[in-house]
Design a protein around this motif. Structure first.
Motif, PDB file in Angstrom:
ATOM      1  N   THR A 134       0.839  -1.199   0.000  1.00  0.00           N
ATOM      2  CA  THR A 134       0.000   0.000   0.000  1.00  0.00           C
ATOM      3  C   THR A 134       0.871   1.246   0.000  1.00  0.00           C
ATOM      4  O   THR A 134       1.785   1.372   0.821  1.00  0.00           O
ATOM      5  CB  THR A 134      -0.922   0.007   1.227  1.00  0.00           C
ATOM      6  N   GLY A 135       0.616   2.150  -0.911  1.00  0.00           N
ATOM      7  CA  GLY A 135       1.397   3.373  -1.023  1.00  0.00           C
ATOM      8  C   GLY A 135       2.549   3.286  -1.989  1.00  0.00           C
ATOM      9  O   GLY A 135       3.187   4.300  -2.302  1.00  0.00           O
ATOM     10  N   GLY A 136       2.844   2.106  -2.484  1.00  0.00           N
ATOM     11  CA  GLY A 136       3.955   1.946  -3.405  1.00  0.00           C
ATOM     12  C   GLY A 136       3.669   2.523  -4.776  1.00  0.00           C
ATOM     13  O   GLY A 136       2.514   2.639  -5.208  1.00  0.00           O
ATOM     14  N   ALA A 137       4.756   2.903  -5.484  1.00  0.00           N
ATOM     15  CA  ALA A 137       4.627   3.487  -6.825  1.00  0.00           C
ATOM     16  C   ALA A 137       4.511   2.390  -7.865  1.00  0.00           C
ATOM     17  O   ALA A 137       5.333   1.465  -7.910  1.00  0.00           O
ATOM     18  CB  ALA A 137       5.832   4.369  -7.123  1.00  0.00           C
ATOM     19  N   LEU A 138       3.471   2.486  -8.702  1.00  0.00           N
ATOM     20  CA  LEU A 138       3.279   1.487  -9.746  1.00  0.00           C
ATOM     21  C   LEU A 138       4.364   1.626 -10.813  1.00  0.00           C
ATOM     22  O   LEU A 138       4.784   2.743 -11.148  1.00  0.00           O
ATOM     23  CB  LEU A 138       1.907   1.653 -10.402  1.00  0.00           C
ATOM     24  N   PRO A 139       4.835   0.499 -11.359  1.00  0.00           N
ATOM     25  CA  PRO A 139       5.797   0.585 -12.458  1.00  0.00           C
ATOM     26  C   PRO A 139       5.129   1.135 -13.714  1.00  0.00           C
ATOM     27  O   PRO A 139       3.905   1.097 -13.867  1.00  0.00           O
ATOM     28  CB  PRO A 139       6.235  -0.869 -12.645  1.00  0.00           C
ATOM     29  N   ASP A 140       5.955   1.644 -14.601  1.00  0.00           N
ATOM     30  CA  ASP A 140       5.415   2.157 -15.857  1.00  0.00           C
ATOM     31  C   ASP A 140       4.677   1.050 -16.591  1.00  0.00           C
ATOM     32  O   ASP A 140       5.074  -0.115 -16.560  1.00  0.00           O
ATOM     33  CB  ASP A 140       6.552   2.688 -16.745  1.00  0.00           C
ATOM     34  N   SER A 141       3.617   1.440 -17.238  1.00  0.00           N
ATOM     35  CA  SER A 141       2.758   0.584 -18.076  1.00  0.00           C
ATOM     36  C   SER A 141       1.790  -0.275 -17.279  1.00  0.00           C
ATOM     37  O   SER A 141       0.891  -0.869 -17.869  1.00  0.00           O
ATOM     38  CB  SER A 141       3.577  -0.312 -19.027  1.00  0.00           C
ATOM     39  N   SER A 142       1.927  -0.381 -15.951  1.00  0.00           N
ATOM     40  CA  SER A 142       0.901  -1.080 -15.172  1.00  0.00           C
ATOM     41  C   SER A 142      -0.226  -0.104 -14.861  1.00  0.00           C
ATOM     42  O   SER A 142      -0.008   1.099 -14.750  1.00  0.00           O
ATOM     43  CB  SER A 142       1.487  -1.643 -13.875  1.00  0.00           C
ATOM     44  N   ASP A 143      -1.445  -0.599 -14.718  1.00  0.00           N
ATOM     45  CA  ASP A 143      -2.577   0.301 -14.517  1.00  0.00           C
ATOM     46  C   ASP A 143      -3.560  -0.203 -13.467  1.00  0.00           C
ATOM     47  O   ASP A 143      -4.647   0.333 -13.321  1.00  0.00           O
ATOM     48  CB  ASP A 143      -3.309   0.534 -15.841  1.00  0.00           C
ATOM     49  N   ALA A 144      -3.208  -1.252 -12.730  1.00  0.00           N
ATOM     50  CA  ALA A 144      -4.109  -1.783 -11.701  1.00  0.00           C
ATOM     51  C   ALA A 144      -3.305  -2.610 -10.701  1.00  0.00           C
ATOM     52  O   ALA A 144      -2.136  -2.956 -10.943  1.00  0.00           O
ATOM     53  CB  ALA A 144      -5.207  -2.634 -12.328  1.00  0.00           C
ATOM     54  N   VAL A 145      -3.963  -2.922  -9.586  1.00  0.00           N
ATOM     55  CA  VAL A 145      -3.347  -3.752  -8.549  1.00  0.00           C
ATOM     56  C   VAL A 145      -4.311  -4.866  -8.190  1.00  0.00           C
ATOM     57  O   VAL A 145      -5.495  -4.616  -7.912  1.00  0.00           O
ATOM     58  CB  VAL A 145      -2.987  -2.931  -7.301  1.00  0.00           C
ATOM     59  N   VAL A 146      -3.805  -6.102  -8.190  1.00  0.00           N
ATOM     60  CA  VAL A 146      -4.573  -7.262  -7.741  1.00  0.00           C
ATOM     61  C   VAL A 146      -4.285  -7.468  -6.255  1.00  0.00           C
ATOM     62  O   VAL A 146      -3.128  -7.539  -5.854  1.00  0.00           O
ATOM     63  CB  VAL A 146      -4.194  -8.524  -8.535  1.00  0.00           C
ATOM     64  N   MET A 147      -5.355  -7.543  -5.453  1.00  0.00           N
ATOM     65  CA  MET A 147      -5.165  -7.728  -4.022  1.00  0.00           C
ATOM     66  C   MET A 147      -4.583  -9.108  -3.720  1.00  0.00           C
ATOM     67  O   MET A 147      -4.817 -10.077  -4.454  1.00  0.00           O
ATOM     68  CB  MET A 147      -6.485  -7.525  -3.284  1.00  0.00           C
ATOM     69  N   HIS A 148      -3.873  -9.208  -2.575  1.00  0.00           N
ATOM     70  CA  HIS A 148      -3.233 -10.461  -2.177  1.00  0.00           C
ATOM     71  C   HIS A 148      -4.213 -11.621  -2.123  1.00  0.00           C
ATOM     72  O   HIS A 148      -3.892 -12.744  -2.513  1.00  0.00           O
ATOM     73  CB  HIS A 148      -2.569 -10.289  -0.796  1.00  0.00           C
TER      74      HIS A 148
END
Length: 445
Positions: A134-148
């Motif tokens: 939580t709070g981390g910077a997304l890498p370039d070209s990623s656009d979403a986060v899948v929860m654990h």
């Protein structure tokens, strides 16, 4: 009298001050003479019209709590400035998770861990993912986060059991605030939470209105200081302390000038000193319904009277005037009446001088515990106590200082109303708090 009391009678004021008497200007709205029987709304409109502005100054944010902004505060750059995760999980390209189900999960190549406080080490490749907190910077070209809970780590790859869409579990780089957006408008009263927002946005100084300095005078030969010992027929002076405390609560700087014991000469000298040093003056105890109305006499001598008397019940004598462009407010001596007029009228003066929208008193519902009678030709402001959701009027005998402690609020009965019957629902203006003047709009998607 004790020596310490006599020493307190030696007032200190600037010598040689002489404010020349002057008449009302013919082009003023009050050229026809002062209003002698006004409503509370009349008094508020008048006091807002004559309120002078205070200067604008620069202050550090950790010294600005309670101050009013003298200029808008703009966002200097996009906040947070990068796409960040709102969940612990895996940064992905949403397209790569399409069709994922618990029975038929999508397998993505595990490409490493993104540490908080660091940029993503590389561009996210096709069919891959990276662990993120939580709070981390997304890498370039990623656009979403899948929860654990929707992913299963399998050494070199991760099984995704639920699809995500672009923007899921992500804060966009400008979602908190955009460059050039107004964070707080001019007139906003800064609160502790606002100070935190400013710090989070990298804004360490703000332009604020200087807190107005309010001079306070009490009159009456029967008064002794609060720490004095009253003789028979004397009473302790309380109003200046009451006025000072409320001024501080409303964001003004009170300056007490003591007690004018010796009539108009005494009051005139002390008032002149206060006018030279303060932005406005409040005088308590000098406004009466008879020949003892010293406040109006002294204000007329040095300036002009704009209002004298309110058409409300219980009857109250209030004087509003000007000396050298500075508002002079004359209040009665009854502490409960002083408190009421401070909240309903004088609070407007302080707020306008600070450049802020006037706070409104919070209102709560209650049931009339007894009949509240009213004459249709007058408006009423009745102090009440609340007992088990029922409102009961307080005894308004002159001189009852303890009335302030038992007063939970004020019931307003407008002109033209004949009163409120026992058992009817009514609104009580809460004296313990004030409502925020306005709200910022929520950020739109």
């Amino acid at each position: 009298k004790p020596m310490d009391f006599m020493q307190k009678k030696a007032r200190v004021y600037s010598p040689g001050i002489n404010i020349q008497a002057h008449n009302s200007m013919p082009d003023r709205e009050d050229a026809a003479g002062p209003v002698c029987s006004a409503t509370i709304d009349d008094a508020v409109r008048l006091i807002r019209r004559i309120a002078p502005d205070t200067k604008v100054e620069t202050r550090y944010i950790d010294e600005s709590d309670g101050y009013t902004l003298g200029a808008p505060v703009y966002c200097r750059y996009d906040i947070p400035g990068f796409n960040r995760s709102t969940k612990d999980g895996y940064a992905v390209k949403a397209e790569d998770t399409k069709g994922a189900t618990p029975q038929n999960p999508v397998k993505l190549l595990y490409s490493g861990l993104i540490h908080n406080g660091h940029s993503a080490p590389k561009v996210l490749g096709e069919g891959s993912c990276m662990a993120i907190a939580t709070g981390g910077a997304l890498p370039d070209s990623s656009d979403a986060v899948v929860m654990h809970e929707n992913a299963l780590f399998r050494e070199s790859f991760v099984e995704i059991s639920c699809p995500v869409f672009p923007g899921d579990n992500v804060i966009r780089e400008d979602e908190d605030a955009k460059t050039g957006e107004i964070l707080f408008p001019e007139g906003w009263i800064l609160r502790p939470q606002d100070i935190g927002v400013l710090a989070g946005f990298g804004i360490c100084t703000v332009q604020v209105r200087a807190m107005p300095v309010i001079g306070i005078l009490s009159t009456g030969p029967e008064l002794v200081p609060a720490d004095g010992r009253p003789a028979k027929g004397e009473v302790r002076e309380t109003n200046s302390y009451l006025i000072s405390a409320l001024c501080r609560k409303l964001g003004a700087i009170p300056r007490r000038y003591g007690i004018a014991w010796e009539g108009t000469k005494d009051l005139s000298e002390m008032l002149c000193a206060g006018v030279m040093e303060c932005d406005a003056m409040i005088i308590s105890g000098g406004s009466a319904h008879d020949e003892r109305d010293l406040t109006a006499e002294v204000i007329s001598r040095h300036g002009s009277i704009l209002l004298s008397g309110l058409s409300i019940s219980p009857r109250k004598k209030m004087v509003i005037g000007e000396i050298e462009g500075k508002p002079i407010i004359g209040l009665p001596g009854h502490p409960a009446s002083v408190y009421l007029l401070l909240l309903l009228v004088v609070s407007n003066l302080i707020q306008v001088m600070k450049g802020s929208v006037t706070h409104g008193l919070i209102k709560e519902k209650a049931i009339a515990g007894v009949d509240l009678k009213a004459h249709p030709d007058r408006e009423y402001h009745i102090p009440v106590r609340i007992d088990k959701d029922k409102a009961f009027p307080l005894d308004r005998k002159a001189g009852l200082v303890s009335l302030l402690t038992h007063c939970d609020g004020i019931v307003h009965i407008p002109q033209g109303n004949r009163g409120i019957k026992k058992g009817e629902m009514l609104e009580v203006m809460d004296l313990t708090g004030v409502r925020s003047p306005f709200h910022l709009p929520l950020h739109e998607e």
